[in-house]
Design an enzyme around this catalytic site. Structure first.
Site, PDB file in Angstrom:
ATOM      1  N   LYS A   1       0.850  -1.200  -0.311  1.00 47.36           N
ATOM      2  CA  LYS A   1       0.050  -0.037   0.019  1.00 47.36           C
ATOM      3  C   LYS A   1       0.865   1.130   0.128  1.00 47.36           C
ATOM      4  CE  LYS A   1      -0.874   0.254   5.085  1.00 47.36           C
ATOM      5  NZ  LYS A   1      -0.305   1.885   5.254  1.00 47.36           N
ATOM      6  N   THR A   2       1.976   1.329   0.788  1.00 47.50           N
ATOM      7  CA  THR A   2       2.924   2.541   0.874  1.00 47.50           C
ATOM      8  C   THR A   2       3.446   2.648  -0.556  1.00 47.50           C
ATOM      9  OG1 THR A   2       3.377   1.786   2.805  1.00 47.50           O
ATOM     10  CG2 THR A   2       5.056   3.361   1.890  1.00 47.50           C
TER      11      THR A   2
ATOM     12  N   ASP B   1      -3.279   7.631   4.821  1.00 49.63           N
ATOM     13  CA  ASP B   1      -3.028   6.572   5.107  1.00 49.63           C
ATOM     14  C   ASP B   1      -3.574   5.826   6.345  1.00 49.63           C
ATOM     15  OD1 ASP B   1      -1.402   4.074   4.716  1.00 49.63           O
ATOM     16  OD2 ASP B   1       0.399   4.995   5.498  1.00 49.63           O
ATOM     17  N   GLU B   2      -3.578   4.676   6.343  1.00 45.68           N
ATOM     18  CA  GLU B   2      -4.234   3.898   7.599  1.00 45.68           C
ATOM     19  C   GLU B   2      -5.596   4.631   8.024  1.00 45.68           C
ATOM     20  OE1 GLU B   2      -3.036   1.414   8.448  1.00 45.68           O
ATOM     21  OE2 GLU B   2      -0.689   1.569   8.323  1.00 45.68           O
TER      22      GLU B   2
ATOM     23  N   GLN C   1      -7.453  -4.437   9.933  1.00 46.39           N
ATOM     24  CA  GLN C   1      -6.369  -4.295  10.793  1.00 46.39           C
ATOM     25  C   GLN C   1      -6.754  -3.064  11.501  1.00 46.39           C
ATOM     26  OE1 GLN C   1      -2.212  -4.641   9.054  1.00 46.39           O
ATOM     27  NE2 GLN C   1      -3.408  -4.761   7.141  1.00 46.39           N
TER      28      GLN C   1
ATOM     29  N   ARG D   1       2.036 -10.850  10.185  1.00 44.79           N
ATOM     30  CA  ARG D   1       3.396 -10.309  10.081  1.00 44.79           C
ATOM     31  C   ARG D   1       4.314 -11.272   9.869  1.00 44.79           C
ATOM     32  NH1 ARG D   1       1.961  -6.106   9.480  1.00 44.79           N
ATOM     33  NH2 ARG D   1      -0.030  -6.827   9.433  1.00 44.79           N
TER      34      ARG D   1
END
Length: 763
Positions: A39-40, A240-241, A271, A622
């Site tokens: 995504k980044t 973002d987020e 998330q 993770r």
């Protein structure tokens, strides 16, 4: 000014969905980006593409949740566009004159809003040179306010009030609007304190962190011209987020985007794990309702984990209702099964986790690429001890090591003072714990009297009534303190350390002092209860030896602990809440049991239970190469013995994704008799078995005898034995009583140890 180039490599290396997110620059865009889906990369390439298409840097705003994320994005854009490091758009000129601007504005909500207020807070009657109060400043103000309201600390704690106020501000509720929440006498006190708190901030020309966003939203609402200025400046907005935004942050973004509607939000509802900070998952779930014409893009290709890990995690999160459907996939089809390990108790769990870590390092070369995740901070204690015992360097991320936590050190200081009242440092630490209104002025008078009469601090406290400079109430409080310690010094002759500590904690009312109705307060109290769990190891010893041995071992752990603090290649220990955004080759999640994970506080709250499931999903995703889930048959935690069932989340993982292991042979038979389990493990290598009418199971006998070996070594140690300790070196056992040995080291030191946990070997 950045000038677009004739050719571009910005779209290189993007998958079709990422490319679509980059190219769609007009109108609202919702990017649902699964864990590890790049995504980044999509966000930074989108911003770089806008700049290459001729959009000026100062027309672009990117809001992140950490400064680290903002800086990482800046660096990527600089590399992509070959922009020399330089300033962002100049905040001194908001009229389009940005001839020297090289980069867009990128930062956190708080940093961006602070800069807006530095320019325009005067429109609200404020001053530009305001100060920003931190947590300590807030608590000092609130403590004074509650005192003026004649509210006792036992009735309403400053931290609890500030926690409520933080929630009000996250919901963009000013004191008048929060009045509707005052449905009880308790909440009426909170709302009244809120109004007084805001007044005190204004008088001090101060804002707290939540005010930075709330006041900016108020500025935009009350001053349309100011809002229009920023709307005309920032034409392209990125967040973002987005799943972690609260209502005040949502309002800030919505107001800015209202004019041009070029809003790109990116995040993953699966998330969203920060509701305790005010995060509102509805912001991302209802984005399409607010923007019916929004383009929705799913980033489902994972670049981090192999498929079995993704299938395991997807199965867990799929049970949550009302979530956008997405299915993570990867080109990495081959990989290990998710290991599900049933273990006898919490001590064995920590040992097995460290054994797994060491085995993985032997094959792959590093501790630093591995992590142990746990739901609550109190679980770290046994893991730390296992690291120390096995010589594994470790670091605790975002937290304090167990024996260095303030509340733990306070209890230890009490016990040190009971054992040795001449321990001045311990006395000074606990003299005002819990608060007895004994401040620095009183301590100064005590020290002056001690110096004049050549007395220890303890002797001085015993003579407090003779110190003329002390008033009667202060003398009374000091005498009460001396009485408590003297009483428990006598009790130490008859009580083992756990009983002594439990009675002491009740006597000084430590629970009420620590647990201030906040999540942090509850964790502090749980840490004290966990310390009691440690003490129970010494219940079978004679009372005085029990106290001495416990303090000796804890001191040793603290000392050895510091030896590993600067290791580069170190195992990471951290809570699940802190692991988001990180990745590791090998992930071990411990404590996967009902009441721990999901947490007991969430059992009867549907929304909180859904968040617990999202926390599990975050932890599982993770892992890059290997994922271990561990649970125990019984556990001593927070001072209580528990026999909890395995976490309900485990039941959702398909059997074909799992490799089951157990220390209990009966569990293996039970699994074998159930439906279609492919693999089991009982202490040794994996053995497949057939699902037939008569199940044929072969048990590998390569079982670990580590505990038996440790016991054998302990049996070899007796009076006169030559031994070695990793910190104190070589020495001779002067005496042994049960599990307790007294060792005279070659350095001249004499110390006592419990062989069951001390890392002592025959020399």
């Amino acid at each position: 000014m950045y000038m677009p180039t004739a050719t571009s490599n910005i779209l290189d290396g993007l998958n079709p969905q990422q490319k679509e997110a980059v190219l769609h620059t007009k109108g609202p865009v919702l990017i649902l980006a699964g864990a590890g889906s790049g995504k980044t990369k999509a966000l930074t390439h989108r911003i770089a593409y806008l700049m290459e298409q001729g959009v000026q840097p100062w027309q672009i705003l990117a809001v992140t949740f950490t400064n680290k994320a903002a800086n990482a994005m800046k660096e990527r854009i600089q590399r992509m566009l070959h922009v020399q490091s330089g300033s962002e758009a100049d905040w001194r000129n908001m009229n389009g004159e940005f001839s020297h601007a090289k980069l867009p504005i990128m930062g956190t909500f708080h940093s961006i809003c602070a800069r807006i207020l530095r320019r325009d807070i005067e429109h609200l009657g404020g001053e530009r040179h305001f100060v920003i109060y931190d947590t300590d400043d807030q608590q000092k103000i609130m403590k004074q306010i509650l005192k003026e309201m004649n509210i006792e600390d036992k009735e309403l704690k400053p931290k609890a009030v500030l926690s409520y106020i933080g929630r009000f501000k996250a919901e963009a509720l000013l004191p008048k609007e929060a009045q509707s929440q005052a449905t009880s006498a308790h909440m009426q006190q909170v709302v009244t304190a809120y109004g007084k708190y805001q007044k005190a901030l204004k008088e001090a020309n101060a804002l707290d962190f939540d005010d930075l966003i709330l006041e900016t939203v108020r500025l935009f609402h009350e001053c349309p011209d100011v809002l229009a200025k920023y709307q005309n400046t920032w034409k392209y907005l990125h967040v973002d987020e987005y799943q972690d935004t609260n209502h005040a942050q949502y309002l800030f973004i919505s107001l800015l985007a209202k004019k041009d509607r070029n809003l790109c939000v990116i995040g993953d509802p699966d998330q969203s794990i920060y509701s305790f900070r005010g995060a509102d998952i509805r912001n991302i779930l209802e984005f399409e309702k607010e923007y019916p014409d929004a383009l929705k893009i799913k980033l489902e290709q994972n670049y981090r984990s192999h498929q079995t890990i993704l299938d395991s995690a997807d199965a867990v999160i799929a049970a949550n209702p009302n979530r956008p459907q997405k299915k993570m996939w990867t080109d990495k089809k081959e990989g290990s099964l998710t290991v599900l390990h049933e273990i006898q108790d919490e001590k064995k769990e920590a040992e097995e986790a460290l054994k797994t870590i060491k085995e993985y390092r032997k094959e792959n070369g590093k501790y630093g690429s591995q992590v142990v995740l746990y739901r609550t901070n109190a679980q770290s204690r046994l893991l730390e001890e296992a690291c120390l015992k096995s010589g594994v360097p470790y670091r605790i991320v975002g937290g304090v090591k167990f024996y260095a936590r303030r509340e733990v050190k306070d209890v230890l200081a009490y016990l040190h003072a009971i054992l040795n009242p001449n321990d001045t440092l311990s006395l000074l630490r606990i003299l005002n714990v819990p608060s007895r209104k004994i401040g620095l002025t009183t301590i100064g008078k005590l020290q002056a009297y001690a110096n004049e009469n050549s007395l220890t601090l303890w002797n001085t406290l015993e003579q407090a009534g003779n110190i003329e400079s002390l008033n009667d109430p202060t003398v009374h409080r000091l005498e009460k303190f001396v009485e408590i310690l003297s009483t428990f010094r006598e009790r130490a002759k008859a009580q083992v350390v756990s009983e002594l500590a439990i009675d002491l904690i009740e006597k000084i009312n430590l629970n009420d002092w620590l647990d201030d109705e906040t999540e942090e307060g509850e964790q502090r109290w749980q840490n004290v209860q966990e310390l009691i769990t440690v003490m129970h190891k010494y219940d079978l010893l004679e009372p005085r030896i029990s106290l001495t041995s416990f303090l000796e071992e804890v001191s040793l752990i603290s000392e050895v602990d510091s030896l590993n603090s600067n290791e580069d290649d170190a195992l990471t220990l951290m809570t699940l809440h802190l692991c988001k955004g990180l990745e590791f080759e090998n992930v071990i999640m411990v404590g996967c049991e009902e009441g721990i994970f999901p947490h007991a506080n969430c059992m009867f709250d549907k929304e909180q239970m859904e968040e617990e499931r999202r926390i599990m999903y975050v932890g599982m995703t993770r892992a890059k190469a290997q994922l271990h889930l561990m649970y125990t048959q019984n556990r001593m935690l927070w001072g209580q013995s528990q026999n909890n069932a395995p976490s309900r989340f485990i039941d959702d993982i398909p059997e074909e994704c799992l490799e089951r292991r157990s220390d209990d042979v009966l569990s293996v038979f039970a699994w074998a008799g159930s439906s279609g389990i492919k693999r089991v493990k009982s202490g040794g290598k994996i053995e497949p078995f057939r699902q037939e009418s008569s199940v044929d199971i072969e048990f590998n006998q390569d079982i670990s005898f580590e505990d038996d070996i440790n016991q054998t070594k302990a049996d070899e140690i007796d009076g006169g034995s030559r031994v070695r300790h990793p910190s104190f070196g070589l020495g001779i056992v002067a005496s042994r009583r049960g599990d307790i040995v007294e060792i005279r080291f070659d350095s001249g030191e004499t110390k006592s140890f419990a062989l069951s946990i001390a890392p002592i070997q025959p020399a």
